[in-house]
Enzyme design. Structure first.
Site, PDB file in Angstrom:
ATOM      1  NE  ARG A 101      62.090  96.751  49.829  1.00  0.00           N
ATOM      2  CZ  ARG A 101      60.830  95.746  49.678  1.00  0.00           C
ATOM      3  NH1 ARG A 101      60.806  94.424  50.083  1.00  0.00           N
ATOM      4  NH2 ARG A 101      59.755  96.393  49.222  1.00  0.00           N
ATOM      5  CG  HIS A 128      56.513 100.197  50.084  1.00  0.00           C
ATOM      6  ND1 HIS A 128      57.269 100.355  49.117  1.00  0.00           N
ATOM      7  CD2 HIS A 128      56.129  98.677  50.191  1.00  0.00           C
ATOM      8  CE1 HIS A 128      57.431  99.256  48.615  1.00  0.00           C
ATOM      9  NE2 HIS A 128      56.690  98.314  49.291  1.00  0.00           N
ATOM     10  CD  GLN A 131      52.287  97.683  47.119  1.00  0.00           C
ATOM     11  OE1 GLN A 131      53.457  96.736  47.314  1.00  0.00           O
ATOM     12  NE2 GLN A 131      51.330  97.178  46.618  1.00  0.00           N
ATOM     13  CG  ASP A 228      51.578  95.743  55.220  1.00  0.00           C
ATOM     14  OD1 ASP A 228      51.993  94.833  54.582  1.00  0.00           O
ATOM     15  OD2 ASP A 228      52.383  96.942  55.480  1.00  0.00           O
ATOM     16  CB  CYS A 269      51.699  95.931  49.913  1.00  0.00           C
ATOM     17  SG  CYS A 269      52.110  95.340  51.370  1.00  0.00           S
ATOM     18  NE  ARG A 297      55.796  98.135  43.756  1.00  0.00           N
ATOM     19  CZ  ARG A 297      56.711  97.457  44.756  1.00  0.00           C
ATOM     20  NH1 ARG A 297      55.758  96.672  45.653  1.00  0.00           N
ATOM     21  NH2 ARG A 297      58.007  98.048  44.933  1.00  0.00           N
TER      22      ARG A 297
END
Ligand code: CP
Ligand code: NVA
Length: 312
Positions: A101, A128, A131, A228, A269, A297
């Protein structure tokens, strides 16, 4: 599949469905997979905070019989005393797979191109992908299909989640409408939109992509409403007030949800802030599937690691 997963745009239509299918099998029968990565190690490099990504990857690796190492960039020489290339080359001598990340997408590209093992993007400023794999798994669980469904993404759209949703929807044949304030700071990057349209054409998935500043139009008759955070991890706190002003007309509240289909689901998310990108009524209400997304996830990343390590 390519060596790394840096963006969903490098997957084919069949590969993305293959990952989701495997994730469902793992979710149904996790015991059948609990020695698949015995003796293997995942290095988890973090330059930004995380709950879901860190805990789901580490738990996933444990459940597959392997081991995950959490590696905080703050206590690493990477980017300071050691180049990304040397970090990648060295880590590849120890571990079987890396997830990272990082702030910069260019940095994860550099990491991947210098690592001999697979590298997974666990969020950059650009995309991402993990996700959105979990989100697509969740949508298929709730709706029984993906192709032909309509998703409306609402709010801050020049961001990683929107970009990966564009690629993901294009690949699986979902229609996506993105509603954001006007201007390049808030709208998805043109290069991503163009690439997503090309993916839909290449695989003839039928996915249609619409960009708008009109939130009501985007949400009308939609199967999925997605939003988001207005304050992504890299946005400085001093911008909060001005961003609230810009994004408040795009808040997902019950009035907006009521414009979608009666059985529409609400997604975020996470992390989420009640009273910002959505109201508490929506995120805590019956249409919300946010914790199913978070759970998936775990399953989808296990599937992804098995695919990348060819250990199904
Ligand atoms: N959705 C997501 O990636 O959450 P974290 O930032 O907690 O990992
Ligand atoms: N767009 C958000 C996603 C967090 C999972 C961010 O970058 O912070």
């Amino acid at each position: 599949m390519e060596k790394d997963l840096l963006d969903l745009s490098t997957l084919t239509d069949k590969e993305i469905i293959g990952i989701i299918d495997l994730a469902n099998q793992i979710k149904k029968n996790p015991e059948a997979y609990n020695t698949k990565l015995k003796g293997r190690t995942l290095l988890m490099i973090f330059e930004k905070p995380s709950l879901r990504t860190r805990v789901s990857f580490e738990t996933g690796m444990t459940q597959l019989g392997g081991h995950g190492i959490y590696y905080d960039i703050a206590t690493s020489p990477m980017g300071k005393k050691e180049s990304i290339a040397d970090t990648a080359a060295t880590a590849s001598r120890y571990v079987d797979i890396i997830m990272a990340r990082l702030f910069s997408h260019d940095h994860i590209r550099e990491l991947a191109s210098n690592a001999s093992c697979p590298v997974i993007n666990a969020l950059t400023d650009h995309t991402h992908p993990c996700q959105i794999l979990a989100d697509l798994q969740t949508i298929r669980e709730k709706k029984g299909k993906l192709k032909g469904l309509k998703l409306a993404y609402v709010g801050n759209s020049n961001n990683n989640v929107t970009h990966s949703l564009l690629y993901g929807c294009a690949l699986v044949g979902m229609h996506i409408s993105v509603a954001s304030p006007e201007g390049p700071n808030y709208e998805p990057q043109l290069a991503v939109v163009t690439k997503a349209k090309l993916l839909a054409e290449k695989f003839k998935t039928g996915s249609k992509i619409v960009l708008t500043n009109d939130v009501a139009t985007a949400v009308k008759n939609t199967d999925v409403v997605y939003t988001d955070s207005w304050m992504s991890y890299h946005i400085p706190e001093k911008e909060k007030e001005s961003r609230i002003k810009v994004f408040m007309p795009y808040q997902v509240n019950q009035e907006l949800m009521d414009k979608a289909k009666d059985d529409a689901i609400f997604m975020n998310c996470l992390p989420a802030i009640r009273g910002m990108e959505q109201t508490a009524e929506v995120i805590d209400g019956p249409q919300s599937v946010v914790f199913d997304e978070a759970e998936n996830r775990l399953h989808v990343q296990k599937a992804l690691m098995l695919k990348l390590l060819k250990a199904e």
